[in-house]
Design a protein around this motif. Structure first.
Motif, PDB file in Angstrom:
ATOM      1  N   GLY A  26       0.766  -1.201  -0.038  1.00  0.00           N
ATOM      2  CA  GLY A  26      -0.021  -0.184  -0.100  1.00  0.00           C
ATOM      3  C   GLY A  26       0.632   1.472   0.068  1.00  0.00           C
ATOM      4  N   ASP A  27       2.191   1.026   0.164  1.00  0.00           N
ATOM      5  CA  ASP A  27       2.978   2.344   0.256  1.00  0.00           C
ATOM      6  C   ASP A  27       3.104   2.775  -1.297  1.00  0.00           C
ATOM      7  N   TRP A  28       3.346   3.940  -1.839  1.00  0.00           N
ATOM      8  CA  TRP A  28       3.568   4.259  -3.052  1.00  0.00           C
ATOM      9  C   TRP A  28       4.593   5.427  -3.285  1.00  0.00           C
ATOM     10  N   LEU A  29       5.302   5.336  -4.572  1.00  0.00           N
ATOM     11  CA  LEU A  29       6.116   6.056  -5.042  1.00  0.00           C
ATOM     12  C   LEU A  29       5.605   7.280  -6.080  1.00  0.00           C
ATOM     13  N   LEU A  52       8.413   8.744  -1.281  1.00  0.00           N
ATOM     14  CA  LEU A  52       7.894   7.443  -0.778  1.00  0.00           C
ATOM     15  C   LEU A  52       6.932   7.989   0.079  1.00  0.00           C
ATOM     16  N   HIS A  53       5.571   7.441  -0.041  1.00  0.00           N
ATOM     17  CA  HIS A  53       4.282   7.487   0.915  1.00  0.00           C
ATOM     18  C   HIS A  53       3.925   6.401   1.638  1.00  0.00           C
ATOM     19  N   ALA A  54       3.330   6.480   2.740  1.00  0.00           N
ATOM     20  CA  ALA A  54       2.608   5.566   3.708  1.00  0.00           C
ATOM     21  C   ALA A  54       1.144   5.320   2.932  1.00  0.00           C
ATOM     22  N   PRO A  55       0.623   4.313   3.229  1.00  0.00           N
ATOM     23  CA  PRO A  55      -0.944   4.129   2.413  1.00  0.00           C
ATOM     24  C   PRO A  55      -1.734   5.276   2.918  1.00  0.00           C
ATOM     25  N   GLY A  56      -1.813   5.793   3.898  1.00  0.00           N
ATOM     26  CA  GLY A  56      -2.282   7.040   4.252  1.00  0.00           C
ATOM     27  C   GLY A  56      -1.966   8.247   3.557  1.00  0.00           C
ATOM     28  N   GLY A  57      -0.948   8.399   2.992  1.00  0.00           N
ATOM     29  CA  GLY A  57      -0.415   9.457   2.270  1.00  0.00           C
ATOM     30  C   GLY A  57       0.657  10.324   2.899  1.00  0.00           C
ATOM     31  N   ARG A 120      10.009  -0.932   7.714  1.00  0.00           N
ATOM     32  CA  ARG A 120       8.516  -1.095   8.242  1.00  0.00           C
ATOM     33  C   ARG A 120       8.041  -2.765   7.885  1.00  0.00           C
ATOM     34  N   GLY A 121       9.042  -3.492   7.101  1.00  0.00           N
ATOM     35  CA  GLY A 121       8.744  -4.970   7.046  1.00  0.00           C
ATOM     36  C   GLY A 121       7.912  -4.996   5.881  1.00  0.00           C
ATOM     37  N   ASP A 122       8.171  -4.162   4.842  1.00  0.00           N
ATOM     38  CA  ASP A 122       7.655  -4.083   3.558  1.00  0.00           C
ATOM     39  C   ASP A 122       8.706  -4.382   2.403  1.00  0.00           C
TER      40      ASP A 122
END
Length: 136
Positions: A26-29, A52-57, A120-122
């Protein structure tokens, strides 16, 4: 006419501009990279923000030259100019970044992305690309 080698790192970086790249967890670049007129603030002729963003932005890490950052060793003093810098964490207001070339910028960015995702374990496997409205 003098032959000049193509800057493949720059072309590679410019090719990322536009889509949002979602990774599996769910993270995004996001890459905003455009050529601009060469200026003292942007001697490399690029305006960029790669993040790089977390799923919540929330921004987790980023490299950009979109705003001023505090002078080294100062909590309050701004230089008043746009500079190359990077944000190591979501709360980091920015620290100076020495821009060498586009290829080094890409390497430095993905080194930090891998560090953050590992913490983050991702993983970094891209699951999908999303076209952004108005992106060129």
């Amino acid at each position: 006419m003098r032959w000049r080698a193509a800057d493949h790192g720059l072309e590679f970086l410019l090719a990322f501009n536009g889509p949002i790249h979602h990774v599996e967890q769910g993270d995004w670049l996001k890459f905003d990279v455009t050529r601009v007129e060469t200026t003292p603030e942007r001697p490399h002729g690029l305006s960029y923000s790669i993040t790089l963003h977390a799923p919540g932005g929330a921004r987790l890490v980023g490299f950009d030259n979109a705003h001023d950052v505090r002078a080294a060793g100062s909590r309050f003093k701004h230089r008043g100019i746009v500079t190359d810098h990077w944000h190591r964490t979501e709360k980091d207001p920015g620290r100076p970044y020495v821009f060498k070339d586009a290829e080094t910028l890409i390497d430095d960015f993905f080194d930090e992305v891998e560090r953050v995702l590992r913490e983050r374990g991702d993983g970094l496997r891209v699951a999908e690309e999303e076209e952004r409205k108005g992106a060129k």
